[in-house]
Design a protein around this motif. Sequence first.
Motif, PDB file in Angstrom:
ATOM      1  N   ALA A 576       4.451  12.877 -11.217  1.00  0.00           N
ATOM      2  CA  ALA A 576       3.868  11.700 -10.569  1.00  0.00           C
ATOM      3  C   ALA A 576       4.268  11.663  -9.112  1.00  0.00           C
ATOM      4  CB  ALA A 576       4.313  10.421 -11.258  1.00  0.00           C
ATOM      5  N   HIS A 577       3.378  11.078  -8.343  1.00  0.00           N
ATOM      6  CA  HIS A 577       3.640  10.864  -6.929  1.00  0.00           C
ATOM      7  C   HIS A 577       3.566   9.365  -6.695  1.00  0.00           C
ATOM      8  CE1 HIS A 577       2.186  10.047  -2.854  1.00  0.00           C
ATOM      9  NE2 HIS A 577       3.087  10.950  -2.532  1.00  0.00           N
ATOM     10  N   ALA A 578       4.446   8.845  -5.868  1.00  0.00           N
ATOM     11  CA  ALA A 578       4.350   7.412  -5.561  1.00  0.00           C
ATOM     12  C   ALA A 578       4.635   7.155  -4.098  1.00  0.00           C
ATOM     13  CB  ALA A 578       5.315   6.617  -6.426  1.00  0.00           C
ATOM     14  N   HIS A 579       4.068   6.067  -3.636  1.00  0.00           N
ATOM     15  CA  HIS A 579       4.249   5.635  -2.255  1.00  0.00           C
ATOM     16  C   HIS A 579       4.862   4.252  -2.272  1.00  0.00           C
ATOM     17  CE1 HIS A 579       2.719   3.635   1.487  1.00  0.00           C
ATOM     18  NE2 HIS A 579       3.164   4.764   2.007  1.00  0.00           N
ATOM     19  N   TYR A 580       5.817   4.020  -1.389  1.00  0.00           N
ATOM     20  CA  TYR A 580       6.437   2.696  -1.295  1.00  0.00           C
ATOM     21  C   TYR A 580       6.349   2.213   0.140  1.00  0.00           C
ATOM     22  CZ  TYR A 580       9.926  -1.007  -1.150  1.00  0.00           C
ATOM     23  OH  TYR A 580      10.554  -2.204  -0.958  1.00  0.00           O
ATOM     24  N   ALA A 581       6.029   0.946   0.317  1.00  0.00           N
ATOM     25  CA  ALA A 581       6.060   0.334   1.646  1.00  0.00           C
ATOM     26  C   ALA A 581       6.808  -0.983   1.509  1.00  0.00           C
ATOM     27  CB  ALA A 581       4.637   0.086   2.145  1.00  0.00           C
ATOM     28  N   SER A 582       7.833  -1.177   2.320  1.00  0.00           N
ATOM     29  CA  SER A 582       8.613  -2.422   2.227  1.00  0.00           C
ATOM     30  C   SER A 582       7.681  -3.602   2.446  1.00  0.00           C
ATOM     31  CB  SER A 582       9.713  -2.474   3.284  1.00  0.00           C
ATOM     32  OG  SER A 582      10.293  -1.220   3.443  1.00  0.00           O
ATOM     33  N   PRO A 583       7.654  -4.547   1.522  1.00  0.00           N
ATOM     34  CA  PRO A 583       6.702  -5.651   1.637  1.00  0.00           C
ATOM     35  C   PRO A 583       7.121  -6.691   2.677  1.00  0.00           C
ATOM     36  CG  PRO A 583       8.067  -5.908  -0.335  1.00  0.00           C
ATOM     37  CD  PRO A 583       8.467  -4.602   0.299  1.00  0.00           C
ATOM     38  N   GLY A 584       6.122  -7.349   3.225  1.00  0.00           N
ATOM     39  CA  GLY A 584       6.377  -8.561   4.000  1.00  0.00           C
ATOM     40  C   GLY A 584       6.838  -8.375   5.436  1.00  0.00           C
ATOM     41  N   LEU A 585       6.879  -7.122   5.914  1.00  0.00           N
ATOM     42  CA  LEU A 585       7.388  -6.922   7.272  1.00  0.00           C
ATOM     43  C   LEU A 585       6.272  -7.029   8.305  1.00  0.00           C
ATOM     44  CD1 LEU A 585       9.700  -3.813   6.730  1.00  0.00           C
ATOM     45  CD2 LEU A 585      10.307  -6.236   6.601  1.00  0.00           C
ATOM     46  N   PHE A 586       6.580  -7.656   9.423  1.00  0.00           N
ATOM     47  CA  PHE A 586       5.646  -7.633  10.562  1.00  0.00           C
ATOM     48  C   PHE A 586       6.417  -8.023  11.804  1.00  0.00           C
ATOM     49  CE2 PHE A 586       5.180 -12.151  11.550  1.00  0.00           C
ATOM     50  CZ  PHE A 586       5.736 -12.731  10.416  1.00  0.00           C
ATOM     51  N   PHE A 587       5.901  -7.626  12.930  1.00  0.00           N
ATOM     52  CA  PHE A 587       6.517  -8.080  14.176  1.00  0.00           C
ATOM     53  C   PHE A 587       5.459  -8.103  15.262  1.00  0.00           C
ATOM     54  CE2 PHE A 587       9.260  -8.055  17.926  1.00  0.00           C
ATOM     55  CZ  PHE A 587      10.060  -9.142  17.589  1.00  0.00           C
ATOM     56  N   ASP A 588       5.375  -9.242  15.934  1.00  0.00           N
ATOM     57  CA  ASP A 588       4.371  -9.414  16.977  1.00  0.00           C
ATOM     58  C   ASP A 588       5.065  -9.282  18.330  1.00  0.00           C
ATOM     59  OD1 ASP A 588       2.614 -10.312  18.867  1.00  0.00           O
ATOM     60  OD2 ASP A 588       2.073 -12.166  17.819  1.00  0.00           O
ATOM     61  N   ARG A 589       4.870  -8.143  18.975  1.00  0.00           N
ATOM     62  CA  ARG A 589       5.594  -7.890  20.226  1.00  0.00           C
ATOM     63  C   ARG A 589       5.105  -8.765  21.374  1.00  0.00           C
ATOM     64  NH1 ARG A 589       6.357  -1.719  19.053  1.00  0.00           N
ATOM     65  NH2 ARG A 589       8.277  -1.926  17.883  1.00  0.00           N
ATOM     66  N   SER A 590       3.906  -9.312  21.235  1.00  0.00           N
ATOM     67  CA  SER A 590       3.446 -10.161  22.335  1.00  0.00           C
ATOM     68  C   SER A 590       4.220 -11.474  22.330  1.00  0.00           C
ATOM     69  CB  SER A 590       1.942 -10.409  22.236  1.00  0.00           C
ATOM     70  OG  SER A 590       1.670 -11.171  21.081  1.00  0.00           O
ATOM     71  N   ARG A 591       4.682 -11.905  21.153  1.00  0.00           N
ATOM     72  CA  ARG A 591       5.483 -13.134  21.088  1.00  0.00           C
ATOM     73  C   ARG A 591       6.951 -12.839  20.821  1.00  0.00           C
ATOM     74  NH1 ARG A 591       4.612 -16.682  17.066  1.00  0.00           N
ATOM     75  NH2 ARG A 591       4.021 -14.981  15.704  1.00  0.00           N
ATOM     76  N   GLU A 592       7.279 -11.597  20.532  1.00  0.00           N
ATOM     77  CA  GLU A 592       8.629 -11.185  20.144  1.00  0.00           C
ATOM     78  C   GLU A 592       9.117 -11.990  18.942  1.00  0.00           C
ATOM     79  OE1 GLU A 592       9.269  -8.444  21.319  1.00  0.00           O
ATOM     80  OE2 GLU A 592       9.467  -8.294  23.502  1.00  0.00           O
ATOM     81  N   GLN A 593       8.225 -12.203  17.977  1.00  0.00           N
ATOM     82  CA  GLN A 593       8.560 -12.959  16.779  1.00  0.00           C
ATOM     83  C   GLN A 593       7.995 -12.251  15.555  1.00  0.00           C
ATOM     84  OE1 GLN A 593       9.918 -16.585  16.661  1.00  0.00           O
ATOM     85  NE2 GLN A 593      10.721 -15.670  18.528  1.00  0.00           N
ATOM     86  N   GLY A 594       8.664 -12.420  14.428  1.00  0.00           N
ATOM     87  CA  GLY A 594       8.150 -11.849  13.191  1.00  0.00           C
ATOM     88  C   GLY A 594       9.234 -11.738  12.151  1.00  0.00           C
ATOM     89  N   LYS A 595       8.964 -10.872  11.160  1.00  0.00           N
ATOM     90  CA  LYS A 595       9.985 -10.589  10.153  1.00  0.00           C
ATOM     91  C   LYS A 595      10.223  -9.079  10.184  1.00  0.00           C
ATOM     92  CE  LYS A 595      11.186 -11.067   5.226  1.00  0.00           C
ATOM     93  NZ  LYS A 595      11.679  -9.733   4.933  1.00  0.00           N
ATOM     94  N   PRO A 596      11.064  -8.620  11.117  1.00  0.00           N
ATOM     95  CA  PRO A 596      11.232  -7.176  11.258  1.00  0.00           C
ATOM     96  C   PRO A 596      12.086  -6.545  10.160  1.00  0.00           C
ATOM     97  CG  PRO A 596      12.636  -8.343  12.821  1.00  0.00           C
ATOM     98  CD  PRO A 596      11.785  -9.385  12.140  1.00  0.00           C
TER      99      PRO A 596
END
Length: 756
Positions: A576-596
Amino acid sequence: MQVNDSELHAQGASTFTDDIPTPQGTLHAFPVVSTVAHGRILNIKLDAATAYPGVVRILSARDIPGINNIGNIEAEEVLLAEQAVMYQGQPIALVIAETETIARQAAALVEIGYQELPAVFDARTAHAQGLHIMPPRIFSLGDTDKAWQDCDYIVEGSAGSGAQEHVYLETQTALAYPLENNGLKLFSATQSPGLVQRACARVLNCPMHRVEVDVLRLGGGFGGKEEQATLWAALAALGAVKTKKPVKIKLNRDEDMRLTGKRHPYDADFKIGLDQCGKILAYQVEFFQNAGALADLSPAILERTLFHTSNSYYIPNVRATANSCRTHLPPNTAFRGFGGPQAMFILESAIFKAAQAMHLDPAVIQQKNLLKDGDYFPYGMTAQQCMAESSWQALQSRYLIQDRQHAIDAYNARHPLSKKALALMPICFGISFTATFLNQADALVHIYTDGSVSVSMGAVEMGQGVKEKIRKIAALTFAIDEARVKVESTNTTRIANMSPTAASVGADLNGAATLLACTQILQNLKTLAAKLLADDAKPEHITLKQEKVYLNGEATDIEWGKLISQAYLSRTPLSAHAHYASPGLFFDRSREQGKPFAYHVYGCASVEVTVDCLRGIYSIDRVSIVHDAGKSLAPMIDRGQIEGGVVQGLGWMTMEEIIYDQQGRLKTDNLTRYKIPDFYFAPEIEIEFLADEESPAVMQSKAVGEPPFMYGIGAYFALIKAIQAFNPNWQADFCAPMTPEKVLSALYEKNESPFN
Ligand code: MTE
Ligand code: HPA
Ligand code: MOS
């Protein structure tokens, strides 16, 4: 039987890139590098080198079939300099010869004419001249301008920390084989096989699928092979393609030290405001990062500096400005902590200076300002399951810090020429790549018909034990003996587009992908077992324990071997092959705010030192730590990571001093001039784990690679306290490292004591 890397290392039986047998006819490459820090290349004279017996070919930028650019972030990073050189040690040409010695000797015969240009080596000068890698970035919370008027104390100052050499045991190395159909196989000592593959394809002007990069393990990376292994791999690749022969490149220690970048030195100006109880109301800081000549990872490191501006403290009004300053030094690069330690050192300096102005112990201010659940970070996240206070409290009670402090006071009263001191260092480190897209990983799991398991994933083993953790995850998921699980080399044909092994998330990301892939196969196996055992049995009635199948909690006669052969015979998928991506992350560099960050790691340390006030030498006596490792998957590994990280942090703060001369040439280019902690320097290290079972880490086992480095920062403050116990007139300049020379002069500067 499969064993872990640590066992192979202990037996001297592990293979590193330099141990890979080279095919007959392998050639050796060595770069011709710039001997000026900044200049225009006027001419390159190759005649003497070309005529040197044993030289096969000399390559320059003109020989590059594709794009002369190996940069990850910025497009300015050439493989071989063409018109201009930006630092001493920048490769300009590549000599390929029959032996390593010939390649080095011939490289020395290449003559390069330069028109020298003005060079700058420190960040503040570069800043004043407008030399930057990128525009400044600013993080802010609240309103510092308004907050000053509410402060009872306002303290301003500057602080800074020095560079640090990685001193991975294995120096930069690569071996490239040409394959059929214009393919290429590369063995590279890199933390980033994916980046090496992409850069080589770009340089060679071929699709990425023609370049296979394989990494069995590294003899340490510490960030120094996240970006900076690429250059050597790409040079070997170019050599192999041009000569159609295998080409190997390997730097000696002094070459590695001169030609590669280090931890970024930082300077900073700060202003901190407090009320009369020691509550910090405002903190303003401007960072000057010495990026070196090219972007490398400096923008990402600068960003992490901003993320860790306020460390484990809650400060309601923060304004942090960060400048990445271009100098003519080798490009500085990732190093354990990735800009975080630099930010934390500056805040601790500000707190120390404020404490002195207020006649308080810095610990009073530290404790009063620790983060609590729900407090804001200056980048939009709020603290959750925050353990800043609990680790501080646990440290106090576990190690009886007050008693230790009293014993130190009593010792100092009795000893006129020897002074002890203790400093506390809380940490809070964000876990995830700050570049959100990098927080993904893949795994490929096979079970062979004999029940043995093979796991491929994207993490590179470099001594941090990631393969041991991955083995454990696979073995626990299948409920089989670890000896059945092999973790394969990290290879770009099995795992595509892998992120670097960095940011302490190697096990988190690749472990999560491994867990997903194993769980897929396990699901197939449970379905099969249910079918074999009873007509009405369902997969959810099946469990596996200690290599045996259980139905409704009752042992059956199907053990692992039988289950796997039945699976094969019944044509059940065993891969089997699987892919994982950490959920819930984002960062808006124009406001320098997010959940990095997926989560934060917390902890607290106490660092105790003794200064010999006659000679200026000192010892770090003991480091006591309470660390949040979650529910550790491999406590021995995690303990080793904490110990190693702390000692590396102590070295950065105390004895490790990088010195360049006026021309930008590294003077500290060997391990007698550049001192790193050894076994005798290392203190007693006590570690207590704080259990936090609710975390988004893989199997609740939190990332551990980088955070403990920052406990070492306490050493600087313990040393300056001990110096002040001897010489109360001395004012610290908050410039790390605190070498024995600096300690000696501090002890006797403006000292009115009878010992002067
Ligand atoms: N430990 C050892 N022994 N060797 C290393 O090179 N690198 C450190 C840390 N611990 C390193 C190490 C750095 S800089 C990082 S980012 C992490 O390990 C990377 O591995 P991980 O993500 O698997 O923790
Ligand atoms: N850490 C290490 N390497 C990185 C990061 C990070 O946060 N972001 C991009 N490369
Ligand atoms: Mo570590 S500095 O993220 O390789």
